[in-house]
Design a protein around this motif. Structure first.
Motif, PDB file in Angstrom:
ATOM      1  N   GLY A  97       0.796  -1.224   0.000  1.00 46.40           N
ATOM      2  CA  GLY A  97       0.000   0.000   0.000  1.00 46.40           C
ATOM      3  C   GLY A  97       0.822   1.263   0.000  1.00 46.40           C
ATOM      4  O   GLY A  97       0.270   2.362  -0.063  1.00 46.40           O
ATOM      5  N   ASP A  98       2.130   1.123   0.084  1.00 45.30           N
ATOM      6  CA  ASP A  98       2.998   2.295   0.188  1.00 45.30           C
ATOM      7  C   ASP A  98       3.653   2.689  -1.135  1.00 45.30           C
ATOM      8  O   ASP A  98       4.495   3.585  -1.166  1.00 45.30           O
ATOM      9  N   ILE A  99       3.278   2.007  -2.216  1.00 46.71           N
ATOM     10  CA  ILE A  99       3.932   2.251  -3.499  1.00 46.71           C
ATOM     11  C   ILE A  99       3.832   3.719  -3.939  1.00 46.71           C
ATOM     12  O   ILE A  99       4.828   4.293  -4.384  1.00 46.71           O
ATOM     13  N   PRO A 100       2.653   4.370  -3.830  1.00 50.20           N
ATOM     14  CA  PRO A 100       2.606   5.784  -4.230  1.00 50.20           C
ATOM     15  C   PRO A 100       3.594   6.646  -3.448  1.00 50.20           C
ATOM     16  O   PRO A 100       4.230   7.535  -4.007  1.00 50.20           O
ATOM     17  N   MET A 101       3.740   6.385  -2.138  1.00 49.56           N
ATOM     18  CA  MET A 101       4.711   7.131  -1.338  1.00 49.56           C
ATOM     19  C   MET A 101       6.127   6.857  -1.829  1.00 49.56           C
ATOM     20  O   MET A 101       6.959   7.763  -1.912  1.00 49.56           O
ATOM     21  N   ALA A 102       6.404   5.599  -2.150  1.00 50.56           N
ATOM     22  CA  ALA A 102       7.743   5.235  -2.618  1.00 50.56           C
ATOM     23  C   ALA A 102       8.053   5.925  -3.942  1.00 50.56           C
ATOM     24  O   ALA A 102       9.175   6.401  -4.161  1.00 50.56           O
ATOM     25  N   VAL A 103       7.057   5.996  -4.825  1.00 51.17           N
ATOM     26  CA  VAL A 103       7.253   6.661  -6.119  1.00 51.17           C
ATOM     27  C   VAL A 103       7.547   8.142  -5.902  1.00 51.17           C
ATOM     28  O   VAL A 103       8.441   8.720  -6.546  1.00 51.17           O
ATOM     29  N   ASN A 104       6.828   8.770  -4.976  1.00 49.29           N
ATOM     30  CA  ASN A 104       7.081  10.179  -4.678  1.00 49.29           C
ATOM     31  C   ASN A 104       8.488  10.378  -4.122  1.00 49.29           C
ATOM     32  O   ASN A 104       9.162  11.361  -4.443  1.00 49.29           O
ATOM     33  N   ALA A 105       8.924   9.434  -3.287  1.00 46.98           N
ATOM     34  CA  ALA A 105      10.266   9.526  -2.716  1.00 46.98           C
ATOM     35  C   ALA A 105      11.325   9.357  -3.800  1.00 46.98           C
ATOM     36  O   ALA A 105      12.378  10.005  -3.763  1.00 46.98           O
ATOM     37  N   MET A 106      11.062   8.488  -4.770  1.00 46.84           N
ATOM     38  CA  MET A 106      11.995   8.325  -5.887  1.00 46.84           C
ATOM     39  C   MET A 106      12.103   9.636  -6.663  1.00 46.84           C
ATOM     40  O   MET A 106      13.194  10.068  -7.043  1.00 46.84           O
ATOM     41  N   LYS A 107      10.986  10.289  -6.874  1.00 48.14           N
ATOM     42  CA  LYS A 107      10.993  11.566  -7.574  1.00 48.14           C
ATOM     43  C   LYS A 107      11.780  12.618  -6.783  1.00 48.14           C
ATOM     44  O   LYS A 107      12.353  13.542  -7.360  1.00 48.14           O
ATOM     45  N   ALA A 108      11.789  12.454  -5.456  1.00 47.97           N
ATOM     46  CA  ALA A 108      12.490  13.404  -4.589  1.00 47.97           C
ATOM     47  C   ALA A 108      13.955  13.051  -4.403  1.00 47.97           C
ATOM     48  O   ALA A 108      14.657  13.723  -3.656  1.00 47.97           O
ATOM     49  N   GLY A 109      14.417  11.983  -5.073  1.00 48.89           N
ATOM     50  CA  GLY A 109      15.843  11.704  -5.044  1.00 48.89           C
ATOM     51  C   GLY A 109      16.279  10.383  -4.449  1.00 48.89           C
ATOM     52  O   GLY A 109      17.474  10.106  -4.385  1.00 48.89           O
TER      53      GLY A 109
END
Length: 206
Positions: free
Chosen positions: A86-98
């Motif tokens: 359930g945390d994939i969207p958060m992980a994707v945002n974190a990837m975008k943040a570096g």
């Protein structure tokens, strides 16, 4: 990988998971420092070189918030995020943040170890570049105000005569300041000095 670049920082609030990860990473030869929260990690981290395995969803400061704090504090640790389904969207945002990568539970141990190896190579490059920039900044800070003004104009491509006209001093005085700049910056040639000026933070030499 050098012997001083095998630290893996693990931040996860699941005790059993941390124990399992500690065993896996230690068995692979890594020096593992595990903490149960972002706050505990921030309280104990001493700017050591390594990489960070970070759980996305934790009470208090979550993984994404900790990543932002690391960026604000200019902490160079490459981040691998550990994500539940359930945390994939958060992980994707974190990837975008570096963040360097993320891995979803449950995961293959070999895949994780491969990511850690990749992250530690990235850490070696980041920390080396950061040390070089810090050393350059320290050399620049040792310059007098006039020497900084001369360096800024020289880096922009001005000749001694042009620098003298810009600053209202004699070309001979410019030569003296320029020689001191070269010595203090440990620049062996003008192109090296220009490169140093370009590697300093934006606005430093202007």
């Amino acid at each position: 990988m050098t012997t001083d670049n095998n630290k893996v920082f693990l931040v996860d609030d699941d005790n059993d998971f941390r124990d399992s990860m500690q065993w896996l990473l230690s068995s692979a030869g890594y020096d593992v420092i595990s903490t149960a929260s972002a706050t505990e990690f921030l309280d104990t981290y001493q700017n050591e070189q390594g990489c960070l395995l970070l759980d996305v969803r934790m009470p208090g400061i979550n993984g994404l918030a900790l990543q932002q704090i690391l960026q604000q504090r200019d902490i160079q640790l490459p981040v691998i995020l550990i994500s539940g389904h359930g945390d994939i969207p958060m992980a994707v945002n974190a990837m975008k943040a570096g963040a360097l990568d993320f891995i979803e539970k449950p995961f293959d141990d070999r895949h994780l170890l491969g990511l850690v190896s990749k992250a530690l190579l990235e850490a070696e490059q980041r920390f080396s570049a950061h040390r070089e920039t810090t050393e350059l900044q320290q050399r620049f800070n040792s310059l007098s105000q006039r020497e900084r003004e001369v360096m800024a104009l020289v880096v922009q491509g001005q000749s001694n005569r042009e620098v003298a006209d810009s600053l209202g001093i004699s070309p001979k005085t410019v030569e003296v300041h320029r020689a001191r700049v070269m010595a203090k910056m440990q620049a062996t040639s003008l192109p090296v000095l220009v490169n140093m000026g370009n590697r300093l933070p934006p606005g430093t030499t202007t």
